[in-house]
Design an enzyme around this catalytic site. Sequence first.
Site, short mmCIF file in Angstrom:
data_model
loop_
_atom_site.label_atom_id
_atom_site.label_comp_id
_atom_site.label_asym_id
_atom_site.label_seq_id
_atom_site.Cartn_x
_atom_site.Cartn_y
_atom_site.Cartn_z
N VAL A 58 -1.81 -19.24 10.68
CA VAL A 58 -2.95 -19.44 9.81
C VAL A 58 -2.51 -20.01 8.45
O VAL A 58 -1.42 -19.71 7.97
CB VAL A 58 -3.74 -18.11 9.62
CG1 VAL A 58 -2.95 -17.09 8.83
CG2 VAL A 58 -5.10 -18.34 9.01
N CYS A 59 -3.36 -20.86 7.87
CA CYS A 59 -3.18 -21.34 6.50
C CYS A 59 -4.55 -21.23 5.82
O CYS A 59 -5.34 -20.37 6.17
CB CYS A 59 -2.59 -22.75 6.46
SG CYS A 59 -3.66 -24.04 7.13
N ARG A 60 -4.85 -22.10 4.87
CA ARG A 60 -6.13 -22.00 4.17
C ARG A 60 -7.28 -22.52 5.01
O ARG A 60 -8.30 -21.85 5.17
CB ARG A 60 -6.06 -22.75 2.83
CG ARG A 60 -7.31 -22.60 1.99
CD ARG A 60 -7.08 -23.15 0.58
NE ARG A 60 -8.24 -22.88 -0.26
CZ ARG A 60 -9.22 -23.75 -0.47
NH1 ARG A 60 -9.21 -24.94 0.10
NH2 ARG A 60 -10.23 -23.43 -1.24
N MET A 86 -7.80 -19.30 6.82
CA MET A 86 -8.26 -18.08 6.18
C MET A 86 -9.70 -18.19 5.70
O MET A 86 -10.38 -17.18 5.55
CB MET A 86 -7.34 -17.71 5.00
CG MET A 86 -6.00 -17.12 5.42
SD MET A 86 -6.13 -15.63 6.46
CE MET A 86 -6.91 -14.47 5.32
#
Length: 107
Positions: A58-60, A86
Amino acid sequence: MTVPEVDAHAVPTDAFLLDVREDDEWHAGHAPEAVHIPMGELQARVEEIPAGKPVYVVCRVGGRSAHATAWLNAVGHEAINVGGGMQSWALAGRPMVSESGQEPFVA
């Protein structure tokens, strides 16, 4: 680049969740059980990722994690991108904590 992807609400609660965001993003808000390895450190720290089990990345918003997922799959891991990152995690109502003691948010 095609990588395996799931929606945030479909990530198992006991999954190995790898957060590849930068330190300031992590401190603002992250999943409680996530492991933090910033994207720039991933190659040097890949031994910290367990082999033989799915890794949810996961990232932004899903871009950096898609690249990390592709690389992890190329080096033999079973990696799955968390679509929408996220931001989707927060919208799905999944749990978040912050490192600052403040209300967690997606930075």
